[in-house]
Design an enzyme around this catalytic site. Sequence first.
Site, mmCIF file in Angstrom:
data_model
loop_
_atom_site.group_PDB
_atom_site.id
_atom_site.type_symbol
_atom_site.label_atom_id
_atom_site.label_comp_id
_atom_site.label_asym_id
_atom_site.label_seq_id
_atom_site.Cartn_x
_atom_site.Cartn_y
_atom_site.Cartn_z
ATOM 1 N N GLU A 40 0.951 -1.320 -0.297
ATOM 2 C CA GLU A 40 -0.085 -0.173 0.135
ATOM 3 C C GLU A 40 1.438 1.511 -0.073
ATOM 4 O O GLU A 40 1.841 1.934 0.664
ATOM 5 C CB GLU A 40 -0.802 0.075 1.449
ATOM 6 C CG GLU A 40 -1.801 1.413 1.176
ATOM 7 C CD GLU A 40 -2.804 1.260 2.322
ATOM 8 O OE1 GLU A 40 -3.352 0.345 2.983
ATOM 9 O OE2 GLU A 40 -2.878 2.820 3.105
ATOM 10 N N ARG A 44 0.895 10.118 0.700
ATOM 11 C CA ARG A 44 1.377 11.431 1.507
ATOM 12 C C ARG A 44 2.288 11.800 1.254
ATOM 13 O O ARG A 44 2.688 12.593 2.373
ATOM 14 C CB ARG A 44 1.367 10.431 2.725
ATOM 15 C CG ARG A 44 -0.057 10.244 3.762
ATOM 16 C CD ARG A 44 -0.265 9.310 5.242
ATOM 17 N NE ARG A 44 -0.891 8.737 5.126
ATOM 18 C CZ ARG A 44 -0.854 7.460 6.067
ATOM 19 N NH1 ARG A 44 -0.130 7.975 6.967
ATOM 20 N NH2 ARG A 44 -1.567 6.277 6.525
ATOM 21 N N THR A 68 -4.287 5.963 2.049
ATOM 22 C CA THR A 68 -4.502 7.923 2.104
ATOM 23 C C THR A 68 -5.694 8.382 0.911
ATOM 24 O O THR A 68 -5.450 9.156 0.904
ATOM 25 C CB THR A 68 -3.685 8.022 2.330
ATOM 26 O OG1 THR A 68 -2.343 7.315 2.930
ATOM 27 C CG2 THR A 68 -4.134 9.104 3.878
ATOM 28 N N LYS A 128 -10.763 -1.955 6.693
ATOM 29 C CA LYS A 128 -10.054 -1.243 7.570
ATOM 30 C C LYS A 128 -10.346 -0.852 8.700
ATOM 31 O O LYS A 128 -11.018 -0.065 8.414
ATOM 32 C CB LYS A 128 -8.995 -0.566 6.451
ATOM 33 C CG LYS A 128 -8.221 0.357 7.162
ATOM 34 C CD LYS A 128 -7.117 0.895 6.558
ATOM 35 C CE LYS A 128 -6.930 2.508 7.236
ATOM 36 N NZ LYS A 128 -5.297 2.645 6.544
HETATM 37 C C1 3PG Z 1 -2.076 3.957 7.711
HETATM 38 O O1 3PG Z 1 -2.324 5.056 7.058
HETATM 39 O O2 3PG Z 1 -2.699 2.789 7.926
HETATM 40 C C2 3PG Z 1 -1.802 4.221 8.923
HETATM 41 O O3 3PG Z 1 -1.333 5.321 9.587
HETATM 42 C C3 3PG Z 1 -0.215 3.090 9.368
HETATM 43 O O4 3PG Z 1 -0.124 3.071 10.997
HETATM 44 P P1 3PG Z 1 1.229 2.960 11.663
HETATM 45 O O5 3PG Z 1 2.050 3.898 11.235
HETATM 46 O O6 3PG Z 1 1.246 2.519 13.549
HETATM 47 O O7 3PG Z 1 1.694 1.198 11.194
#
Ligand code: 3PG
Length: 204
Positions: A40, A44, A68, A128
């Site tokens: 994924e 960002r 995102t 999710k």
């Molecule tokens: C996401 O976008 O799914 C999360 O920000 C991932 O979270 P993590 O950085 O705590 O693994």
Amino acid sequence: MNALELLEQSQVMPVMVIQDITTAVDLARALIQGGVRTLEITLRSEHALDAIRLISQEVPDALVGAGTVRTPAQFEAAIEAGAAFCVSPGLTPSLARSAHQFKVPFLPGIATASESMFAADQGFSVQKLFPAEAVGGVGLLKALYGPLPEIVFCPTGGINAANARQYLALPNVKCVGGSWLTPEAAVAERSWDAITALAREACA
Ligand code: 3PG
């Protein structure tokens, strides 16, 4: 491929923020080498779409998606770049329309029973859980399994090597996601062997 089949490809899904486009392909290869298949790439960073394009062209074993994804415009741009699936921290009616329009697997983010029911009502029963640890983690997923047993989750947010196994042992979890597989320092130093080792440990 539907969203359930997507989660069945790999028990762990690295959540990647590409800060330097010249690391994208090597990073993807390092993860695939460790046994991960789905990647994924979060929208960002300014390089996200280029990274999706590059990895989908140059790393054929990878199944690359966009994360995102917050707007229909981002959904469309991700598909144009070659994203095979999209992930969002939440769900809006316009995102649901994009997902139905483009027909790629889509994982909407949910954090409560009502959000999960709304997403299922929109046609998304694979979701999710985000931000997993902050909203209740394993305990919340166990509690949701009672009334919503048909919903399948990919929790992300606070997952790491220490707690991933607890999540994956749950009947309503098929895959966990997170950024722990791609530590910023290791990527900046191009420590690809270390990243392969992290992926291998997570997939074991
Ligand atoms: C996401 O976008 O799914 C999360 O920000 C991932 O979270 P993590 O950085 O705590 O693994």
